[in-house]
Design a protein around this motif. Structure first.
Motif, mmCIF file in Angstrom:
data_model
loop_
_atom_site.group_PDB
_atom_site.id
_atom_site.type_symbol
_atom_site.label_atom_id
_atom_site.label_comp_id
_atom_site.label_asym_id
_atom_site.label_seq_id
_atom_site.Cartn_x
_atom_site.Cartn_y
_atom_site.Cartn_z
ATOM 1 N N ALA A 31 0.825 -1.216 0.000
ATOM 2 C CA ALA A 31 0.000 0.000 0.000
ATOM 3 C C ALA A 31 0.856 1.263 0.000
ATOM 4 O O ALA A 31 0.388 2.319 -0.419
ATOM 5 C CB ALA A 31 -0.935 0.005 1.216
ATOM 6 N N GLU A 33 1.894 3.229 2.418
ATOM 7 C CA GLU A 33 1.254 4.288 3.191
ATOM 8 C C GLU A 33 2.102 4.664 4.399
ATOM 9 O O GLU A 33 2.816 3.839 4.959
ATOM 10 C CB GLU A 33 -0.121 3.828 3.673
ATOM 11 N N ARG A 34 1.953 5.901 4.827
ATOM 12 C CA ARG A 34 2.665 6.441 5.989
ATOM 13 C C ARG A 34 2.433 5.586 7.231
ATOM 14 O O ARG A 34 3.323 5.412 8.044
ATOM 15 C CB ARG A 34 2.196 7.860 6.234
#
Length: 175
Positions: A31, A33-34
């Motif tokens: 993904a 993502e952070r």
């Protein structure tokens, strides 16, 4: 000429390692993502035993998080280390229960035996390096003081027992 070949070989090895880590991160954290920053740092810690600078740069690139933020997260959590530890890691719990049960004396005895302050790494002279650490709590309050050596906890550790256990750690060349 040989020096130039060696530098080129080292650069090639670093590039290969970075490529392997990038592929690994793509599989584990697709993904990108952070929110995957801490799991990615824990993955590095498990893989390397610490967080190498180059690997944190790869995580930064993969997740699109600034390198300063990756480093900030890495240095905010005591279970993550940015320096390579010794072959053996000895951690003394200095939480309240351990402290009142004698952890300070255990830590002092180990520091004296190894000739290093907590946070440092000592070379025992037999090829084994030992990193001495403290932790705020090992969650073993009922059997305080507690000392962890290479992941194995020792309950009700006395200074003498802790020093004996450190002396018994295998040298680097041992099986």
């Amino acid at each position: 000429m040989a020096r130039r070949d060696q530098r080129g070989s080292e650069r090639g090895e670093r590039s290969r390692k970075r490529g392997q880590l990038r592929a690994e991160l793509r599989g584990l954290f697709p993904a990108r993502e952070r929110g995957e920053l801490l799991p990615a740092l824990h993955h590095l810690q498990h893989s390397f035993g610490y967080l190498p600078d180059w690997a944190m740069e790869v995580v930064s690139w993969h997740l699109g998080v600034p390198a300063s933020e990756v480093y900030g997260a890495a240095t905010s959590y005591p279970e993550l280390r940015t320096e390579r530890p010794g072959r053996h890691v000895v951690t003394v719990c200095t939480g309240l229960s351990c402290r009142v049960s004698g952890a300070d004396a255990v830590l002092e005895a180990l520091a004296g035996r190894l000739g290093v302050e907590p946070g440092g790494t000592a070379d025992r002279g037999d090829g084994a390096t030992v990193t001495l650490e403290r932790t705020a709590c090992g969650f073993l309050c009922g059997v305080a003081p507690a000392v962890r050596m290479d992941g194995r906890w020792i309950a009700r550790a006395s200074p003498e027992l802790a020093v004996r256990e450190v002396d018994a750690l295998r040298p680097a060349a041992g099986p």
